[in-house]
Design an enzyme around this catalytic site. Structure first.
Site, PDB file in Angstrom:
ATOM      1  N   GLY A  47      34.037 -22.040 -17.884  1.00  0.00           N
ATOM      2  CA  GLY A  47      34.459 -20.848 -18.608  1.00  0.00           C
ATOM      3  C   GLY A  47      35.946 -20.692 -18.829  1.00  0.00           C
ATOM      4  CB  THR A  49      38.604 -21.904 -14.611  1.00  0.00           C
ATOM      5  OG1 THR A  49      38.389 -20.685 -13.900  1.00  0.00           O
ATOM      6  CG2 THR A  49      39.515 -22.802 -13.798  1.00  0.00           C
ATOM      7  NE  ARG A  76      23.804 -11.133 -13.518  1.00  0.00           N
ATOM      8  CZ  ARG A  76      23.082 -10.158 -12.972  1.00  0.00           C
ATOM      9  NH1 ARG A  76      21.861 -10.419 -12.532  1.00  0.00           N
ATOM     10  NH2 ARG A  76      23.555  -8.941 -12.882  1.00  0.00           N
ATOM     11  CE  LYS A 149      24.296 -29.060   6.088  1.00  0.00           C
ATOM     12  NZ  LYS A 149      22.918 -28.531   5.952  1.00  0.00           N
ATOM     13  CG  HIS A 289      54.163   3.031  27.057  1.00  0.00           C
ATOM     14  ND1 HIS A 289      54.538   3.165  28.366  1.00  0.00           N
ATOM     15  CD2 HIS A 289      54.925   2.034  26.552  1.00  0.00           C
ATOM     16  CE1 HIS A 289      55.491   2.293  28.643  1.00  0.00           C
ATOM     17  NE2 HIS A 289      55.732   1.593  27.538  1.00  0.00           N
ATOM     18  N   GLY A 318      63.720   3.312  23.724  1.00  0.00           N
ATOM     19  CA  GLY A 318      62.840   2.167  23.523  1.00  0.00           C
ATOM     20  C   GLY A 318      61.528   2.523  22.856  1.00  0.00           C
ATOM     21  NE  ARG A 533      35.157  16.305  22.716  1.00  0.00           N
ATOM     22  CZ  ARG A 533      34.325  15.611  23.486  1.00  0.00           C
ATOM     23  NH1 ARG A 533      33.954  16.092  24.658  1.00  0.00           N
ATOM     24  NH2 ARG A 533      33.847  14.461  23.080  1.00  0.00           N
TER      25      ARG A 533
END
Length: 537
Positions: A47, A49, A76, A149, A289, A318, A533
């Site tokens: 296509g 590319t 597809r 693979k 911290h 620091g 909370r």
């Protein structure tokens, strides 16, 4: 378990004869294609590319010429063909594979470069359901997995860095080595895994399946680190698919490489400072911290930084500094007066950058924006053999959410201080107590095993801060006290009253709420319940 076929060992060195290229992102395509052509590698493509390679004046075969089958169904079906996968999967030195390839006219592909349809980008851009589905790549992952693979013979490339490595090897020695092909294969399987994770996560969201049976979290390496929390621990930093402004989006303008603890603390600081609307007021957060030690708003960034520093100048040394507005020179000049590990801002003025340049070790980061504190998302924590996942705490409490439970009504200023304190408490490790007054924290008690001790520590910090400023009264005098979870007993609330707090904000919901309310009334406190909370374990 099926037995592994008795194939001959793969060669260490493979001289590529043929490359198949199909990429959505054409960046660097023609340069790579020209380099492969100049190295004597035949090019096959599909296509757009193929059209781009041909437009560069390079010879390139269309994949349909190889398969003898036209591209169909809106693209597809084009590479899902035995002549493509046979070319990728064929074990060249296995006699039966070689015979099958010869019988069916299958020519081996030795280099594969596939970058997959831009599914993640389509989702990030807010594409429609149909557009996202159409950008789910099928042939690409299949080819990548086939090539990976069969890495004994095929160099599989899933990004521009992989292509550069393969071309570099060819330029140096004319071959790809087995070690290189294995490394590229590992990268390729990681890419398809991340792609599948993105697709499955998106589909689960579309189906309103908050907790799917299988959940995969993919990360892209940002950097390896010298060590983790401690020097004997290895560590690395990964970026997930979520594009949330913060430590994963920063540009580092100067300073040493971020450490594991720097990243964790910077994230904590920036998430908290984002709670304060930059349009309303400049804000500054100082974290040490993973807990804030000073938070303030001010008339300017310089003012906000000064006020935050005054909350706990000892702990701030620091520490990590985060601001919610573009960093300016005046604020930068104040920040370099003490040792600071990291400063993070949405952006920074050039003259502010020049100020920091004198502090070579200080890391200066610009994130390009602020995260949305109300945006939905997920946060993760590892446990032995597993993963805890929860929704991000996107809660936000306003004055309308407060329920006054004491006889005394809070004043308007107390309501402002309570909301400020509760916002900070949301980002303090539990048990958390925060005293705040006039747009800044007065004292913070974090991470204690009981709420009474957190209240005492916060009071100690407020007293020490006042002493450093030469003030007679503790900074906690006249402050609002926030508790991120309910008071299980009255003792923590009474410690807050003793520290000088006049108003208290807490979620409520304890079986002893009546006892705590009675104690507040007796102490003359105003107290409100949020019903929410914000515990942070």
């Amino acid at each position: 378990m099926p037995a592994a076929p008795d194939y001959p060992p793969p060669p260490d060195r493979v001289k590529p004869r043929r490359a198949l290229i199909s990429v959505s992102d054409k960046t660097g395509l023609t340069d790579a294609a020209r380099a492969l052509h100049d190295l004597g590698v035949e090019l096959i493509s599909t296509g757009g590319t193929r059209a781009a390679i041909a437009a560069a004046g390079l010879p390139v075969r269309d994949v349909s010429d190889v398969t003898g089958f036209p591209e169909m169904m809106d693209g597809r079906v084009k590479t899902l063909h035995p002549k493509v996968h046979g070319a990728l999967l064929g074990v060249r030195d296995a006699a039966d594979h070689a015979a099958a390839m010869a019988e069916h006219g299958i020519e081996g592909v030795d280099v594969l470069w596939i970058d997959l349809y831009p599914f993640e980008a389509t989702v990030a851009a807010g594409g429609s359901f149909e557009a996202c589905v159409e950008n789910i790549d099928i042939g690409g992952p299949a080819m990548i997995r086939s090539a990976a693979k069969n890495h004994g013979y095929v160099a599989v490339c899933v990004d521009s860095d992989s292509v550069k490595e393969a071309i570099g090897s060819l330029r140096e020695s004319g071959v790809t080595t087995l070690e290189l092909r294995r490394r590229l294969a590992a990268r390729a399987f990681a890419r398809t895994a991340a792609y599948d994770a993105a697709v499955s996560g998106w589909f689960a969201g579309q189906a309103s399946d908050a907790w799917p049976q299988r959940k995969t979290i993919a990360g892209e390496l940002v950097q390896t680190m010298r060590y983790g929390e401690n020097p004997h621990q290895a560590a690395a930093f990964y970026r997930t698919l979520e594009r949330r402004p913060g430590v994963t989006t920063v540009r580092q303008l100067q300073g040493k490489e971020l450490s594991y603890n720097n990243v964790a603390d910077t994230d904590a600081a920036y998430e908290l400072v984002a709670e304060f609307d930059p349009a309303a007021a400049p804000a500054c957060v100082i974290v040490k911290h993973a807990n804030p030690c000073g938070v303030a708003v001010g008339k300017t960034l310089e003012d906000a930084y000064r006020r935050a520093l005054e909350c706990d100048p000892v702990s701030a040394f620091g520490g990590i500094v985060a601001v919610n507005r573009r960093l300016d020179r005046a604020a930068a000049l104040k920040m370099v007066e003490i040792f600071t590990e990291v400063v993070i801002a949405p952006e920074a003025d050039e003259d502010a950058v020049e100020v920091f340049a004198a502090k070579k070790n200080l890391r200066l980061l610009v994130a390009g924006g602020l995260p949305d504190p109300r945006a939905e998302g997920e946060v993760f924590r590892s446990v032995a053999g597993g993963l805890l996942v929860q929704s991000r705490d996107a809660s936000g409490i306003t004055a309308e959410d407060l329920r006054v439970v004491t006889r005394r009504q809070p004043t308007e200023d107390e309501v402002k201080d309570m909301l400020f304190a509760f916002t900070v408490a949301k980002h303090v490790k539990s048990n958390a107590i925060v005293y705040a007054k006039s747009g800044r924290t007065a004292g913070i008690g974090a991470g204690q095993m009981n709420r009474r001790d957190s209240a005492r520590i916060a009071a100690l910090r407020a007293r020490e801060a006042a002493d450093a400023l030469g003030l007679k009264d503790s900074l906690a005098k006249g402050s609002a006290c926030a508790s991120e979870a309910f008071f299980p007993f009255a003792d923590g609330l009474l410690e807050a009253a003793a520290a000088g707090a006049t108003a208290v904000i807490q979620p409520g919901g304890s079986m002893r709420d009546a006892e705590v309310i009675a104690a507040a009334d007796e102490a003359g406190l105003a107290m409100v319940f949020t019903g929410v909370r914000v515990f942070r374990h």
